[in-house]
Design a protein around this motif. Sequence first.
Motif, PDB file in Angstrom:
ATOM      1  N   LYS A 108       1.831  -8.003  -3.051  1.00 13.70           N
ATOM      2  CA  LYS A 108       1.090  -7.529  -4.209  1.00 13.70           C
ATOM      3  C   LYS A 108       1.360  -8.431  -5.410  1.00 13.70           C
ATOM      4  O   LYS A 108       2.479  -8.875  -5.625  1.00 13.70           O
ATOM      5  CB  LYS A 108       1.471  -6.083  -4.542  1.00 13.70           C
ATOM      6  N   PHE A 109       0.305  -8.674  -6.158  1.00 13.84           N
ATOM      7  CA  PHE A 109       0.409  -9.427  -7.412  1.00 13.84           C
ATOM      8  C   PHE A 109      -0.512  -8.743  -8.406  1.00 13.84           C
ATOM      9  O   PHE A 109      -1.730  -8.760  -8.248  1.00 13.84           O
ATOM     10  CB  PHE A 109       0.010 -10.883  -7.216  1.00 13.84           C
ATOM     11  N   GLU A 110       0.100  -8.094  -9.388  1.00 12.22           N
ATOM     12  CA  GLU A 110      -0.654  -7.268 -10.339  1.00 12.22           C
ATOM     13  C   GLU A 110      -1.500  -6.273  -9.542  1.00 12.22           C
ATOM     14  O   GLU A 110      -0.964  -5.539  -8.726  1.00 12.22           O
ATOM     15  CB  GLU A 110      -1.453  -8.163 -11.291  1.00 12.22           C
ATOM     16  N   ASN A 111      -2.822  -6.259  -9.718  1.00 18.17           N
ATOM     17  CA  ASN A 111      -3.641  -5.299  -8.953  1.00 18.17           C
ATOM     18  C   ASN A 111      -4.308  -5.929  -7.727  1.00 18.17           C
ATOM     19  O   ASN A 111      -5.243  -5.384  -7.151  1.00 18.17           O
ATOM     20  CB  ASN A 111      -4.707  -4.668  -9.855  1.00 18.17           C
ATOM     21  N   LEU A 112      -3.784  -7.100  -7.318  1.00 17.84           N
ATOM     22  CA  LEU A 112      -4.258  -7.779  -6.111  1.00 17.84           C
ATOM     23  C   LEU A 112      -3.316  -7.497  -4.958  1.00 17.84           C
ATOM     24  O   LEU A 112      -2.098  -7.623  -5.092  1.00 17.84           O
ATOM     25  CB  LEU A 112      -4.325  -9.287  -6.363  1.00 17.84           C
ATOM     26  N   THR A 113      -3.870  -7.057  -3.820  1.00 16.70           N
ATOM     27  CA  THR A 113      -3.076  -6.760  -2.631  1.00 16.70           C
ATOM     28  C   THR A 113      -3.558  -7.613  -1.469  1.00 16.70           C
ATOM     29  O   THR A 113      -4.759  -7.630  -1.161  1.00 16.70           O
ATOM     30  CB  THR A 113      -3.185  -5.270  -2.240  1.00 16.70           C
ATOM     31  N   LEU A 114      -2.621  -8.302  -0.829  1.00 18.36           N
ATOM     32  CA  LEU A 114      -2.940  -9.157   0.316  1.00 18.36           C
ATOM     33  C   LEU A 114      -2.219  -8.605   1.534  1.00 18.36           C
ATOM     34  O   LEU A 114      -0.995  -8.488   1.539  1.00 18.36           O
ATOM     35  CB  LEU A 114      -2.488 -10.593   0.029  1.00 18.36           C
ATOM     36  N   ASN A 115      -2.978  -8.238   2.575  1.00 16.39           N
ATOM     37  CA  ASN A 115      -2.393  -7.759   3.821  1.00 16.39           C
ATOM     38  C   ASN A 115      -2.452  -8.907   4.827  1.00 16.39           C
ATOM     39  O   ASN A 115      -3.538  -9.298   5.268  1.00 16.39           O
ATOM     40  CB  ASN A 115      -3.143  -6.537   4.344  1.00 16.39           C
TER      41      ASN A 115
END
Length: 203
Positions: A108-115
Amino acid sequence: YNITNAFSGTEAMLIFANSGEKFDLILLDLMLPGKNGEEVIEEIRKTSSVPIIVLTAKGDTQTLVSVLEIGADDYISKPFDVREVKARAKSHLRKKMDNHTFQEEVIKFENLTLNISSRTALVDDNPITLTQKEFDMLSLFLHEPKRVFTKEILYTKVWGDMYYGDDNTINVHISRLRSKIKEYMQKDIIDTVWGVGFRLKVK
């Protein structure tokens, strides 16, 4: 390899839309009857991030940059050696298989989520459709947020190949990644370190 052939762009999209199987890689000619190669790329990118390698006799820089901008992951100019096609295909498939070996991992980076395992990107609850290369670059930035990635490192890690000074490829993919993220986050999260490379823009 299990190969499915299509003899026009229109047939290709019918097969892609109606096939129950998941395609791992697409080799795509640009000059096709029915829908042309560019139209096929644009339609596929609406729903899928499957790797697309373009095979083209159009060797001019503008055409090659254009197919990368609309979502192709790689291109091979005609005439080509079949060994090169096999090597490029193996590289993309190996990268895809390597990604399947990850355990469930969410960054997660701020409101960005990478799965990482499902290869999905979300800003809040909004999915971002990324190509394989765009996803891999974003993954690198998020894994090491303070690191500056040179173009050579990005090309080696993301394309799995030696870097021969192909700035256009890197720049086009970075530009597309930036614009897709900015559409949802309303800001640019990738820093250009002039004369060096790129990194995540952290506070």
